[in-house]
Write a protein that holds these residues in place. Structure first.
Motif, mmCIF file in Angstrom:
data_model
loop_
_atom_site.group_PDB
_atom_site.id
_atom_site.type_symbol
_atom_site.label_atom_id
_atom_site.label_comp_id
_atom_site.label_asym_id
_atom_site.label_seq_id
_atom_site.Cartn_x
_atom_site.Cartn_y
_atom_site.Cartn_z
ATOM 1 N N SER A 268 100.821 -110.223 -74.563
ATOM 2 C CA SER A 268 100.244 -109.240 -75.476
ATOM 3 C C SER A 268 99.855 -109.899 -76.793
ATOM 4 C CB SER A 268 101.246 -108.115 -75.753
ATOM 5 O OG SER A 268 101.607 -107.467 -74.551
ATOM 6 N N ALA A 269 98.840 -109.350 -77.435
ATOM 7 C CA ALA A 269 98.400 -109.885 -78.720
ATOM 8 C C ALA A 269 99.440 -109.545 -79.785
ATOM 9 C CB ALA A 269 97.042 -109.301 -79.092
ATOM 10 N N PRO A 270 100.132 -110.541 -80.334
ATOM 11 C CA PRO A 270 101.190 -110.251 -81.311
ATOM 12 C C PRO A 270 100.658 -109.554 -82.565
ATOM 13 C CG PRO A 270 100.729 -112.606 -81.227
ATOM 14 C CD PRO A 270 100.001 -111.982 -80.087
ATOM 15 N N GLU A 271 99.418 -109.887 -82.963
ATOM 16 C CA GLU A 271 98.868 -109.245 -84.157
ATOM 17 C C GLU A 271 98.723 -107.739 -83.948
ATOM 18 O OE1 GLU A 271 97.466 -111.710 -82.546
ATOM 19 O OE2 GLU A 271 97.495 -113.461 -83.891
ATOM 20 N N ARG A 272 98.332 -107.344 -82.743
ATOM 21 C CA ARG A 272 98.154 -105.920 -82.467
ATOM 22 C C ARG A 272 99.495 -105.191 -82.487
ATOM 23 N NH1 ARG A 272 98.896 -102.494 -78.601
ATOM 24 N NH2 ARG A 272 99.635 -104.086 -77.154
ATOM 25 N N ALA A 274 102.313 -106.162 -84.047
ATOM 26 C CA ALA A 274 102.809 -106.117 -85.429
ATOM 27 C C ALA A 274 102.069 -105.061 -86.236
ATOM 28 C CB ALA A 274 102.664 -107.490 -86.088
ATOM 29 N N GLY A 275 100.766 -104.961 -86.002
ATOM 30 C CA GLY A 275 99.976 -103.945 -86.696
ATOM 31 C C GLY A 275 100.399 -102.542 -86.314
ATOM 32 N N LYS A 278 103.666 -101.754 -88.116
ATOM 33 C CA LYS A 278 103.436 -101.481 -89.535
ATOM 34 C C LYS A 278 102.759 -100.124 -89.727
ATOM 35 C CE LYS A 278 103.251 -106.256 -91.161
ATOM 36 N NZ LYS A 278 102.565 -107.205 -92.056
ATOM 37 N N SER A 279 101.829 -99.786 -88.875
ATOM 38 C CA SER A 279 101.168 -98.484 -88.973
ATOM 39 C C SER A 279 102.163 -97.356 -88.748
ATOM 40 C CB SER A 279 100.027 -98.391 -87.947
ATOM 41 O OG SER A 279 99.019 -99.335 -88.231
ATOM 42 N N THR A 291 107.548 -106.388 -93.397
ATOM 43 C CA THR A 291 107.472 -107.722 -92.807
ATOM 44 C C THR A 291 108.083 -107.653 -91.417
ATOM 45 O OG1 THR A 291 107.672 -108.790 -94.964
ATOM 46 C CG2 THR A 291 108.154 -110.137 -93.025
ATOM 47 N N GLU A 293 108.867 -109.645 -87.849
ATOM 48 C CA GLU A 293 108.984 -110.904 -87.122
ATOM 49 C C GLU A 293 109.102 -110.591 -85.634
ATOM 50 O OE1 GLU A 293 112.051 -114.691 -86.699
ATOM 51 O OE2 GLU A 293 111.791 -113.720 -88.646
#
Length: 314
Positions: A268-272, A274-275, A278-279, A291, A293
């Motif tokens: 899976s895309a880690p940026e997605r 994490a986003g 956060k959302s 933050t 991790e």
């Protein structure tokens, strides 16, 4: 408590309303400060401890309103190399010191009241009445100004509570003046001044408690580590474990969260992910700075034998 109960959306209207709230709080602080001096002088002329006590209360209100105004001003300053989180803590530090000052003022009023009981002094009821009446009018104007502000803003709400307390102090001084004018019984003056001192102590206790909690990196109200972990796992399907959850705040309006999230799918895309976490924190808990991790297998803190955080936090 359901996560949705902590929604704190930040809309563009809210940011535009900050300017109007700043002006209203600044005007209320100016009015309160000018009359505080007049009321203190009136207390000295009339010999009324209740008026002097109420002017002390107005001093704390003026300080609180000024801090709220400074909070709006300083919040606009961008972070820099020495203050990477910006200037929000300035207001918290001054509020803590202001709370300690409140204790000192209240203590002085009580000591002076004891002296007045032991050695009563004459009180000019007429002067006291008109000064207290003017003080009541000033506090009503200040309260009206704050009532027109942004009620979602914590600074505005706290400032309004300060003025409500001062309204009660003006009413107490007015009542003491009426009793003295009608009966000549001057002990009512120190009695009601002690009641005003108790109002000041109540405000001081809340200010010191709330500011101290923030300075000690206490968990903000409405944020529970276990609840946050459970809600993230339910909202983001790739996450199967959340730990090392820590929550604190820079000010009463800026909560911060850090956490570790273990995800099950290494593809899976880690940026997605994490986003998405956060959302979720922003939408459900009002946390705009988080933050995250991400971990795919073991916790990095567990694998490092030199780490002081080698045990896993709840």
């Amino acid at each position: 408590m359901h996560p949705h109960s902590h929604v704190h959306p930040h809309t563009h209207a809210h940011h535009h309303g900050a300017g109007a709230s700043e002006r209203r709080i600044g005007l209320a602080a100016l009015i309160t400060g000018v009359f505080m001096i007049a009321e203190f002088a009136g207390g000295l002329v009339s010999g009324s401890l209740a008026l002097i006590a109420d002017s002390g209360h107005m001093l704390t209100d003026c300080a609180g309103l000024t801090l709220a105004w400074l909070g709006f001003r300083l919040a606009r300053r961008p972070p820099d190399g020495r203050r990477s989180y910006g200037y929000d803590r300035f207001g918290v530090l001054v509020a803590f010191a202001n709370g300690l000052l409140l204790f000192a003022i209240a203590g002085w009023i009580v000591v002076e009241a004891v002296h007045r009981f032991r050695a009563p002094s004459p009180v000019l009821g007429g002067v006291m009445f008109w000064v207290a009446l003017a003080g009541l009018a000033v506090n009503l104007i200040a309260f009206r100004l704050l009532q027109s502000g942004d009620h979602r803003n914590l600074n505005v709400r706290a400032a309004a509570l300060h003025v409500i307390g001062d309204l009660l102090g003006s009413v107490a001084a007015l009542a003491a003046a009426l009793v003295i004018l009608s009966t000549g019984w001057t002990p009512i003056d120190p009695i009601l001044s002690v009641l005003v001192a108790l109002l000041i102590l109540g405000s001081a206790a809340r200010i010191v408690r709330d500011a101290g909690h923030i300075l000690l990196e206490g968990t903000p109200a409405g944020l529970d580590a276990g609840e946050i972990a459970t809600s993230i796992k339910a909202a983001v399907q790739e996450v199967h474990d959340v730990h090392h959850v820590h929550a604190w705040s820079l000010s009463q309006e800026r909560p911060i969260v850090t956490l570790h999230a273990r995800i099950s799918d290494a593809g899976s895309a880690p940026e997605r992910i994490a986003g998405a976490i956060k959302s979720h924190l922003k939408a459900h808990y009002g946390v705009e700075h988080a933050t995250v991790e991400l971990e795919f297998e073991a916790c990095a803190d567990q694998l490092d034998p030199l780490s002081r955080n080698s045990r896993q936090d709840p």
